[in-house]
Design an enzyme around this catalytic site. Structure first.
Site, PDB file in Angstrom:
ATOM      1  N   GLU A 139      -9.869  32.081   1.929  1.00  0.00           N
ATOM      2  CA  GLU A 139      -9.854  30.699   1.432  1.00  0.00           C
ATOM      3  C   GLU A 139     -10.288  30.702  -0.029  1.00  0.00           C
ATOM      4  OE1 GLU A 139      -9.357  27.312   2.317  1.00  0.00           O
ATOM      5  OE2 GLU A 139     -10.231  26.947   0.342  1.00  0.00           O
ATOM      6  N   CYS A 149       1.784  21.164   6.755  1.00  0.00           N
ATOM      7  CA  CYS A 149       1.775  19.710   6.619  1.00  0.00           C
ATOM      8  C   CYS A 149       2.965  19.253   5.794  1.00  0.00           C
ATOM      9  CB  CYS A 149       0.464  19.237   6.012  1.00  0.00           C
ATOM     10  SG  CYS A 149       0.090  20.039   4.461  1.00  0.00           S
ATOM     11  N   TYR A 173      -5.739  30.713   4.276  1.00  0.00           N
ATOM     12  CA  TYR A 173      -5.972  29.295   3.942  1.00  0.00           C
ATOM     13  C   TYR A 173      -6.893  28.706   5.025  1.00  0.00           C
ATOM     14  CZ  TYR A 173      -1.565  30.350   1.546  1.00  0.00           C
ATOM     15  OH  TYR A 173      -0.581  30.928   0.794  1.00  0.00           O
ATOM     16  N   ASP A 219      -2.049  28.408   7.055  1.00  0.00           N
ATOM     17  CA  ASP A 219      -2.136  26.946   7.088  1.00  0.00           C
ATOM     18  C   ASP A 219      -2.271  26.446   5.643  1.00  0.00           C
ATOM     19  OD1 ASP A 219      -2.569  24.295   7.659  1.00  0.00           O
ATOM     20  OD2 ASP A 219      -4.504  24.581   8.650  1.00  0.00           O
ATOM     21  N   CYS A 244       0.823  -1.203   0.000  1.00  0.00           N
ATOM     22  CA  CYS A 244       0.000   0.000   0.000  1.00  0.00           C
ATOM     23  C   CYS A 244       0.859   1.256   0.000  1.00  0.00           C
ATOM     24  CB  CYS A 244      -0.880  -0.013   1.245  1.00  0.00           C
ATOM     25  SG  CYS A 244      -1.909   1.431   1.430  1.00  0.00           S
TER      26      CYS A 244
HETATM   27  N1  SAH Z   1      -6.989  25.988   8.124  1.00  0.00           N
HETATM   28  C1  SAH Z   1      -7.912  25.023   7.595  1.00  0.00           C
HETATM   29  C2  SAH Z   1      -7.575  24.525   6.178  1.00  0.00           C
HETATM   30  C3  SAH Z   1      -6.156  24.151   5.899  1.00  0.00           C
HETATM   31  S1  SAH Z   1      -5.882  23.243   4.423  1.00  0.00           S
HETATM   32  C4  SAH Z   1      -8.039  23.855   8.539  1.00  0.00           C
HETATM   33  O1  SAH Z   1      -7.188  23.639   9.385  1.00  0.00           O
HETATM   34  O2  SAH Z   1      -9.022  23.117   8.435  1.00  0.00           O
HETATM   35  C5  SAH Z   1      -5.420  24.426   3.264  1.00  0.00           C
HETATM   36  C6  SAH Z   1      -6.557  25.209   2.672  1.00  0.00           C
HETATM   37  O3  SAH Z   1      -6.002  26.174   1.779  1.00  0.00           O
HETATM   38  C7  SAH Z   1      -7.540  24.400   1.841  1.00  0.00           C
HETATM   39  O4  SAH Z   1      -8.841  24.644   2.308  1.00  0.00           O
HETATM   40  C8  SAH Z   1      -7.361  24.944   0.409  1.00  0.00           C
HETATM   41  O5  SAH Z   1      -8.567  24.965  -0.318  1.00  0.00           O
HETATM   42  C9  SAH Z   1      -6.857  26.337   0.656  1.00  0.00           C
HETATM   43  N2  SAH Z   1      -6.040  26.968  -0.382  1.00  0.00           N
HETATM   44  C10 SAH Z   1      -5.212  26.400  -1.274  1.00  0.00           C
HETATM   45  N3  SAH Z   1      -4.555  27.327  -1.987  1.00  0.00           N
HETATM   46  C11 SAH Z   1      -4.973  28.537  -1.534  1.00  0.00           C
HETATM   47  C12 SAH Z   1      -4.644  29.894  -1.870  1.00  0.00           C
HETATM   48  N4  SAH Z   1      -3.747  30.179  -2.809  1.00  0.00           N
HETATM   49  N5  SAH Z   1      -5.256  30.881  -1.187  1.00  0.00           N
HETATM   50  C13 SAH Z   1      -6.157  30.603  -0.211  1.00  0.00           C
HETATM   51  N6  SAH Z   1      -6.509  29.349   0.131  1.00  0.00           N
HETATM   52  C14 SAH Z   1      -5.923  28.327  -0.515  1.00  0.00           C
END
Ligand code: SAH
Length: 506
Positions: free
Chosen positions: A363, A458, A342, A431, A82
């Site tokens: 977002e 991450c 984000y 994030d 996997c």
């Molecule tokens: N802080 C949130 C989401 C983190 S994941 C939590 O902890 O649940 C990262 C997020 O960034 C996702 O929802 C994705 O859709 C968004 N994202 C990706 N590229 C982006 C960008 N250029 N500007 C704003 N948001 C973005």
């Protein structure tokens, strides 16, 4: 160019003394470095060479000669095939150390931070109490095995070959019943599975998301077409499942001996249309076949509605700890203005809003922002505003005081309020996805000069790259802590805090 002494298929004895980025063991045979898949640090193994380069090669374990003291019996018999669990054969304690070291190495090598500084500000990694059945989300590809049998399971590492398995040890046990019901429905109604190479067939993936607190389960079937035949029969099958050992009400859900929660139930069934030839799993359109269009979960006393297209952290137990740290690192007293970039469905934003004066979330996915606004309303939180768009576009638009045309759902009327408080927040939280922050976003953050920046990541490699930029812009590393969200995989979540120190570097 190969190696002068070794070649492909040679069997060599190697003692493993390090761990690579993908969880593989690293050791030397006669001075020749080998990256050995499925070997655990401390093992002595007989390995078969799979690829020879001049200075290093790749190999695979044939036989463990002396097992490492960190080697454990893996729970899943398919873990070697996997692509999901790269380090299941390593004890959980050792996995945590590996992850902490990985973060340290990235900060050192990519970020350019001195070792003493990293060690002085790093707190110990936050591990899981129960590193199994922790994932609230599963995405299963549907296809055929070599004999043409309809199957669902997971992709073998680095390929798109599907290995049949409905019983992943990281997901919730209820996934198995749901997947089997979907396969039964398909067989009984002659529904085809998608064939990736030809782009034919109908069912591509099954997405299952479970609200750990609410017990609500969303099943979303991703199809290469507009409609499933006999949709009502799928609904019947899924709603007829007895997932729990007994019906309980939401608040008294208890775990049964086989790991099932007594209150879990299918709360919504939907299809997502994805007719593109792409690796992207979900289509843009979602249609509800039955029940709710989103599920709920509770984190830190705040309830969240989550639609299938929105990002939501996969490990809710650890997420609560992660957001608690984010709040702690933000150092809020009630007077602060915070940007949460984000922000997804507004999880961190709403955590922060309880302790801040005002929070602004950004977002890119419109559905996630709809969820975020609804979540704020449902929880009676009023000091938060959300904007749809890219962080690297929204933030500069506010900072510069001009809003570029074309930024969707952007409320131009708000610009008169784009005052000092928005342009100079006290705290910025980011994030981002694995690729990290856009340069324009980092530049604007530096120009806004918040007192503190909290970065949730991450991917510690892109984190380290971005921190280097912030550091050059006058920030210093004040806190680092890894949180294990993804036990048995090589992935690790990290949260850091940077403080403004005024020492810009050119
Ligand atoms: N802080 C949130 C989401 C983190 S994941 C939590 O902890 O649940 C990262 C997020 O960034 C996702 O929802 C994705 O859709 C968004 N994202 C990706 N590229 C982006 C960008 N250029 N500007 C704003 N948001 C973005």
């Amino acid at each position: 160019m190969g190696h002068e002494k070794y070649q492909k298929n040679d069997i060599v004895t190697v003692t493993i003394d390090d761990i690579g980025n993908d969880g593989e063991g690293i050791g030397k045979a006669d001075g020749y470095t080998l990256f050995v898949k499925d070997a655990v640090i401390g093992d002595t193994v007989e390995a078969r060479i799979t690829k020879c380069k001049k200075n290093y090669g790749y190999a695979r374990v044939e036989k463990v000669i002396t097992p490492s003291s960190f080697r454990v019996e893996p729970k899943c018999r398919l873990h070697r095939q996997c692509g999901g669990c790269q380090i299941q054969a390593m004890s959980y304690e050792r996995q945590l150390k590996y992850k902490q070291d990985k973060v340290r190495n990235h900060l050192l090598r990519i970020g350019g931070f001195p070792a003493e500084m990293i060690d002085a500000v790093t707190e110990p990694i936050v591990g899981m109490e129960e590193p199994w059945h922790y994932r609230n989300k599963a995405q299963y590809p549907v296809g055929y095995d070599k004999n043409g049998n309809l199957i669902t399971g997971f992709y073998a590492g680095r390929t798109h070959d599907i290995i049949a398995n409905t019983d992943c040890a990281l997901g919730v046990p209820e996934n198995k019943d749901i997947l089997e019901a979907v396969l039964d429905y398909m067989k009984e109604n002659n529904v085809t599975a998608y064939r990736e190479t030809e782009g034919t067939g109908l069912v591509r993936h099954v997405l299952i998301r479970t609200g750990f607190q609410s017990g609500e389960i969303m099943v979303c079937v991703v199809i290469n077409g507009k409609k499933l035949p006999e949709e009502g029969r799928l609904v019947e099958k899924l709603t007829g499942l007895r997932l729990s050992k007994k019906d309980g009400n939401v608040s008294d859900g208890k775990e049964t001996a086989d790991g099932r929660m007594t209150h879990r139930r299918v709360a919504g069934i939907s299809v997502s249309v994805n007719t593109e030839k792409t690796n992207v799993i979900m289509g843009k359109e979602i249609r509800v076949l039955w029940g709710q269009d989103r599920i709920h979960d509770t984190l830190g006393g705040i309830s969240f509605a989550i639609s299938p297209l929105s990002f939501y952290q996969v490990n809710p137990v650890q997420t609560e700890k992660l957001y608690g740290l984010a709040l702690d690192y933000a150092g809020l007293t009630g007077k602060e203005t915070v940007w949460d970039l984000y922000c997804g469905i507004g999880t961190i934003s709403l955590f922060m809003a309880k302790k801040a004066k005002q929070v602004y979330g950004v977002e890119v996915i419109p559905e996630a922002i709809e969820d975020a606004r609804e979540n704020a309303r449902d929880n009676g939180i009023e000091n938060v505003e959300f904007y749809v768009g890219k962080a690297e576009e929204i933030l500069p638009a506010f900072y510069g005081g001009t809003v570029a045309d074309g930024i969707s759902a952007f409320d131009k009327g708000k610009m008169s309020l784009a005052d000092e408080q928005m342009r100079h927040p006290d705290v910025i939280v980011v994030d981002p996805p694995r690729k990290g922050c856009d340069e324009k976003c980092l530049e604007t953050m530096i120009a806004m000069r918040p007192e503190r920046i909290v970065y949730v990541s991450c991917d510690s490699a892109t984190l380290a790259r971005d921190l280097k930029v912030l550091c050059a812009g006058g920030y210093e590393l004040a806190k680092v802590r890894a949180v294990d969200q993804f036990g048995h995989s090589v992935h690790v979540e990290v949260i850091i805090m940077m403080q403004y120190c005024g020492k810009e570097k050119n």
